[in-house]
Design a protein around this motif. Structure first.
Motif, PDB file in Angstrom:
ATOM      1  N   CYS A 168      43.707  45.754  48.892  1.00  0.00           N
ATOM      2  CA  CYS A 168      42.670  46.706  49.021  1.00  0.00           C
ATOM      3  C   CYS A 168      41.487  46.082  50.051  1.00  0.00           C
ATOM      4  CB  CYS A 168      42.171  47.102  47.950  1.00  0.00           C
ATOM      5  SG  CYS A 168      40.493  47.873  48.034  1.00  0.00           S
ATOM      6  N   SER A 208      41.392  45.272  43.448  1.00  0.00           N
ATOM      7  CA  SER A 208      40.697  46.267  43.241  1.00  0.00           C
ATOM      8  C   SER A 208      41.406  47.761  42.994  1.00  0.00           C
ATOM      9  CB  SER A 208      39.907  46.507  44.515  1.00  0.00           C
ATOM     10  OG  SER A 208      39.189  47.750  44.754  1.00  0.00           O
ATOM     11  N   ARG A 231      41.987  37.635  41.743  1.00  0.00           N
ATOM     12  CA  ARG A 231      41.776  37.065  43.375  1.00  0.00           C
ATOM     13  C   ARG A 231      42.293  35.801  43.445  1.00  0.00           C
ATOM     14  NH1 ARG A 231      36.994  40.491  45.891  1.00  0.00           N
ATOM     15  NH2 ARG A 231      37.723  42.626  44.947  1.00  0.00           N
ATOM     16  N   GLU A 233      41.331  33.581  45.325  1.00  0.00           N
ATOM     17  CA  GLU A 233      40.612  32.849  46.106  1.00  0.00           C
ATOM     18  C   GLU A 233      40.054  31.365  45.375  1.00  0.00           C
ATOM     19  OE1 GLU A 233      36.864  34.671  47.107  1.00  0.00           O
ATOM     20  OE2 GLU A 233      36.602  35.938  44.986  1.00  0.00           O
ATOM     21  N   LEU A 241      35.444  34.191  39.396  1.00  0.00           N
ATOM     22  CA  LEU A 241      36.914  33.907  38.572  1.00  0.00           C
ATOM     23  C   LEU A 241      37.961  34.549  39.283  1.00  0.00           C
ATOM     24  CD1 LEU A 241      35.137  35.629  35.315  1.00  0.00           C
ATOM     25  CD2 LEU A 241      35.829  33.313  35.426  1.00  0.00           C
ATOM     26  N   PHE A 244      38.792  38.866  36.643  1.00  0.00           N
ATOM     27  CA  PHE A 244      37.486  39.547  36.241  1.00  0.00           C
ATOM     28  C   PHE A 244      37.698  40.840  36.107  1.00  0.00           C
ATOM     29  CE2 PHE A 244      35.862  41.274  40.328  1.00  0.00           C
ATOM     30  CZ  PHE A 244      36.819  40.929  41.073  1.00  0.00           C
ATOM     31  N   MET A 246      36.290  44.807  36.578  1.00  0.00           N
ATOM     32  CA  MET A 246      35.353  45.478  37.743  1.00  0.00           C
ATOM     33  C   MET A 246      35.521  46.991  37.297  1.00  0.00           C
ATOM     34  SD  MET A 246      35.316  45.037  41.879  1.00  0.00           S
ATOM     35  CE  MET A 246      37.186  45.158  42.206  1.00  0.00           C
ATOM     36  N   GLU A 248      34.627  50.484  39.115  1.00  0.00           N
ATOM     37  CA  GLU A 248      34.620  51.263  40.162  1.00  0.00           C
ATOM     38  C   GLU A 248      34.471  52.920  40.292  1.00  0.00           C
ATOM     39  OE1 GLU A 248      36.906  48.840  43.507  1.00  0.00           O
ATOM     40  OE2 GLU A 248      38.227  48.580  41.603  1.00  0.00           O
ATOM     41  N   TYR A 364      38.425  50.008  55.494  1.00  0.00           N
ATOM     42  CA  TYR A 364      38.051  51.499  54.699  1.00  0.00           C
ATOM     43  C   TYR A 364      36.729  51.720  54.880  1.00  0.00           C
ATOM     44  CZ  TYR A 364      36.539  48.424  50.929  1.00  0.00           C
ATOM     45  OH  TYR A 364      36.113  47.506  49.929  1.00  0.00           O
ATOM     46  N   GLY A 390      29.902  47.860  47.776  1.00  0.00           N
ATOM     47  CA  GLY A 390      30.419  49.307  48.100  1.00  0.00           C
ATOM     48  C   GLY A 390      30.290  49.644  49.309  1.00  0.00           C
ATOM     49  N   ARG A 393      33.219  55.609  52.572  1.00  0.00           N
ATOM     50  CA  ARG A 393      34.486  55.398  53.147  1.00  0.00           C
ATOM     51  C   ARG A 393      34.651  56.236  54.652  1.00  0.00           C
ATOM     52  NH1 ARG A 393      34.048  51.734  49.276  1.00  0.00           N
ATOM     53  NH2 ARG A 393      34.368  52.474  47.187  1.00  0.00           N
ATOM     54  N   PHE A 431      31.548  51.969  44.789  1.00  0.00           N
ATOM     55  CA  PHE A 431      31.290  50.785  44.778  1.00  0.00           C
ATOM     56  C   PHE A 431      31.613  49.965  43.618  1.00  0.00           C
ATOM     57  CE2 PHE A 431      27.960  52.907  42.442  1.00  0.00           C
ATOM     58  CZ  PHE A 431      27.934  52.230  41.408  1.00  0.00           C
ATOM     59  N   ARG A 437      29.454  39.335  36.495  1.00  0.00           N
ATOM     60  CA  ARG A 437      28.337  39.029  37.100  1.00  0.00           C
ATOM     61  C   ARG A 437      27.086  39.798  36.270  1.00  0.00           C
ATOM     62  NH1 ARG A 437      29.663  38.110  43.194  1.00  0.00           N
ATOM     63  NH2 ARG A 437      31.553  36.368  42.935  1.00  0.00           N
TER      64      ARG A 437
HETATM   65  O1  4AD Z   1      32.640  43.278  46.908  1.00  0.00           O
HETATM   66  P1  4AD Z   1      33.972  43.387  46.411  1.00  0.00           P
HETATM   67  O2  4AD Z   1      35.134  42.693  46.853  1.00  0.00           O
HETATM   68  O3  4AD Z   1      34.552  44.804  46.560  1.00  0.00           O
HETATM   69  C1  4AD Z   1      35.486  45.547  46.335  1.00  0.00           C
HETATM   70  O4  4AD Z   1      36.394  45.138  45.604  1.00  0.00           O
HETATM   71  C2  4AD Z   1      35.520  47.008  46.501  1.00  0.00           C
HETATM   72  N1  4AD Z   1      36.668  47.642  46.697  1.00  0.00           N
HETATM   73  C3  4AD Z   1      34.682  47.720  45.500  1.00  0.00           C
HETATM   74  C4  4AD Z   1      34.456  49.181  45.943  1.00  0.00           C
HETATM   75  O5  4AD Z   1      33.891  49.622  46.721  1.00  0.00           O
HETATM   76  N2  4AD Z   1      34.999  49.988  45.039  1.00  0.00           N
HETATM   77  O6  4AD Z   1      33.895  43.196  44.939  1.00  0.00           O
HETATM   78  C5  4AD Z   1      32.874  43.902  44.102  1.00  0.00           C
HETATM   79  C6  4AD Z   1      32.282  43.226  42.936  1.00  0.00           C
HETATM   80  C7  4AD Z   1      31.231  42.162  43.635  1.00  0.00           C
HETATM   81  O7  4AD Z   1      30.221  42.512  44.020  1.00  0.00           O
HETATM   82  C8  4AD Z   1      31.251  40.927  42.494  1.00  0.00           C
HETATM   83  O8  4AD Z   1      30.306  41.701  41.481  1.00  0.00           O
HETATM   84  C9  4AD Z   1      32.623  41.238  41.780  1.00  0.00           C
HETATM   85  O9  4AD Z   1      33.274  42.237  42.232  1.00  0.00           O
HETATM   86  N3  4AD Z   1      33.521  40.222  42.264  1.00  0.00           N
HETATM   87  C10 4AD Z   1      33.847  38.947  41.545  1.00  0.00           C
HETATM   88  N4  4AD Z   1      33.369  38.847  40.082  1.00  0.00           N
HETATM   89  C11 4AD Z   1      33.839  37.534  39.666  1.00  0.00           C
HETATM   90  N5  4AD Z   1      34.774  36.679  40.392  1.00  0.00           N
HETATM   91  C12 4AD Z   1      35.353  37.195  41.612  1.00  0.00           C
HETATM   92  N6  4AD Z   1      35.924  36.332  42.082  1.00  0.00           N
HETATM   93  C13 4AD Z   1      34.839  38.153  42.206  1.00  0.00           C
HETATM   94  N7  4AD Z   1      34.886  38.834  43.479  1.00  0.00           N
HETATM   95  C14 4AD Z   1      33.985  39.915  43.329  1.00  0.00           C
END
Ligand code: 4AD
Ligand code: MG
Length: 463
Positions: A168, A208, A231, A233, A241, A244, A246, A248, A364, A390, A393, A431, A437
């Motif tokens: 994604c 995501s 993730r 990373e 983390l 984690f 999320m 959405e 996107y 967020g 789109r 978003f 967090r």
């Molecule tokens: O900004 P991100 O990567 O956005 C998305 O994944 C979109 N697909 C969301 C969407 O529009 N539906 O991640 C969203 C949020 C971040 O702002 C952060 O709060 C959290 O996910 N996040 C993490 N939290 C903990 N550990 C990580 N490695 C994180 N990566 C992102």
């Protein structure tokens, strides 16, 4: 006899009841007057119940006098009004059943206060401490609040898959899911032959649920997902983390401003609920973890978030006179230090940054007419930095296809995503809020590893 939790038994109106309480001893203090005080905690509140166990109880010498931190008991007796300060009631025991002792020589939670680093090595016992009990209750409150907010607002809860073939975020930070034997990977023309793998193609843990949420939003209007995301990373920070949770939301017929309005209302609801529903735990965080956290949250709930285009943020940062480790220049992603400068020092409140350069954001996001930026939004809060990411789109088939090609994604593999633009496309937005967090922000806990029960980070998946 009624079974009461500690939080129920501590209420003044419970005085006079005959009750059974069950939990774990935190401390035992023996009085010269021929009885012992036990502090009993069952997780229902931060505060424990004071139990008074008379030396005349038949197992006083054999068992009660050996109770210490960590031991588990059932206590039956009468709840009475307490003369002591800080508690309305106390429990006078008629019977103390000991389920399990905890040897003080070896039980690790002896001291009143341990470092969070040390407690991370005891993920199986740390929920028994004040801090981690409070974190668990606040995390639960945040989750309840998330569901309540969306359910009351007519959103449907939908469930995207955890195993997926699509990336994604396009960042290539995915964990692979395979049943291939890594010691003898099948090859075809020099490359891994995924047709022999379980799913017949390379598959991953999702980063995501957004793309699947878009499918449902483009049929049902307003939806949200809430589940684990992954993730790979390699960031060893206090805010990342590998696994984690999320949330959405995704909404048809929402443009970027509608998206911002929703996100701001959503965060304020969560923070407000935590303040009112977890008052005792929040007083603890305020006193022990981050001074002034309640006032900060009250301020956030009461004030408007700043809304600032990325381009203006870059101007503020370059004119700030502040020396950053990483230079600021238009077209580069903002680093955590830049985000924190904006929200902590410059504005001192939450900031919604929007209209980011298109080159640094996923395929996107909707392209603006200027040809340089996209309708992205990030919400930044003090201490934590980015809490929400967020966008609106891209709903135009031609623009979207071009963006995918720019980012070296194969439109063929996203055929179903493009179908949403081919058949009855609509403007839509959404978003993602990182649950941990959010819990970090409301509790003031400095490290994200301390707001999830079992943190997964590079090099560690214990427990
Ligand atoms: O900004 P991100 O990567 O956005 C998305 O994944 C979109 N697909 C969301 C969407 O529009 N539906 O991640 C969203 C949020 C971040 O702002 C952060 O709060 C959290 O996910 N996040 C993490 N939290 C903990 N550990 C990580 N490695 C994180 N990566 C992102
Ligand atoms: Mg982001």
């Amino acid at each position: 006899m009624q079974k009461l939790t500690v939080v129920e038994a501590r209420k003044a109106e419970s005085a006079g009841k005959s009750a059974r309480l069950q939990g774990w001893v935190r401390t035992r203090r023996d009085s010269k007057g021929g009885f012992s005080f036990l502090e009993l905690n069952d997780g229902s509140s931060l505060a424990g119940m004071q139990v008074i166990a008379d030396a005349k109880l038949e197992n006083y010498e054999s068992e009660i006098k050996h109770l210490g931190a960590g031991a588990s008991v059932t206590v039956e007796g009468e709840v009475k009004a307490s003369p002591a300060q800080g508690q309305a009631t106390e429990l006078h025991a008629d019977k103390v059943i000991v389920h399990g002792l905890a040897d003080p020589e070896t039980y690790p939670l002896q001291k009143k206060r341990h470092s969070f680093e040390f407690l991370r090595t005891l993920a199986h016992l740390r929920p028994r401490t004040n801090t981690f009990g409070a974190v668990a209750r606040v995390r639960n409150c945040v989750c309840r609040s998330i569901h309540n907010f969306f359910q009351e607002d007519g959103f449907l809860y939908v469930h995207p898959p955890i195993i997926t073939a699509s990336d994604c975020e396009g960042a290539g930070e995915m964990f692979k899911v395979t049943t291939l034997d890594l010691a003898k990977v099948p090859k075809a023309n020099g490359a891994v032959d995924y047709t022999q793998d379980f799913f017949d193609r390379p598959s991953y843990l999702t980063v995501s649920g957004q793309l699947e949420a878009e499918i449902f939003a483009c049929a049902l209007g307003k939806v949200y997902t809430f589940g684990p995301t992954f993730r790979a990373e390699n960031s060893n920070t206090s805010r990342h983390l590998a696994e984690f949770w999320m949330v959405e939301p995704e909404m048809a017929f929402f443009e970027l401003t509608d998206n911002m309005d929703l996100a701001e209302r959503f965060l304020k609801r969560i923070f407000g609920d935590v303040l009112t529903q977890c008052a005792e735990d929040m007083a603890f965080f305020d006193e022990r973890v981050e001074k002034g956290i309640r006032e900060t949250l009250q301020g956030v709930v009461a004030s408007d978030f700043v809304r600032l285009p990325y381009t203006e943020a870059v101007e503020i940062l370059t004119k700030s006179g502040h020396t950053f480790e990483f230079p600021v220049s238009w077209g580069n992603d903002l680093q955590a230090e830049h985000e924190r400068y904006l929200t902590e020092q410059h504005f001192q409140k939450p900031v919604i940054l929007f209209d980011y350069p298109r080159s640094i954001k996923p395929f996107y996001m909707r392209c603006n007419e200027d040809g340089r930026t996209v309708r992205a939004m990030d919400i930044l809060v003090p201490k934590v930095g980015e809490i929400i990411g967020g966008s609106q789109r891209e709903e135009r088939l031609d623009v979207l296809t071009e963006r995918m090609q720019d980012q070296k994604l194969d439109p063929e593999t996203y055929w179903w995503y493009l179908d949403l633009r081919r058949y009855g496309t609509v403007p839509h937005s959404g978003f993602g809020l990182g649950l941990e967090r959010a819990v970090q922000f409301v509790t003031g806990m400095a490290n994200i590893r301390d707001v999830i029960p079992f943190p997964r980070v590079p090099g560690s998946a214990d427990f």
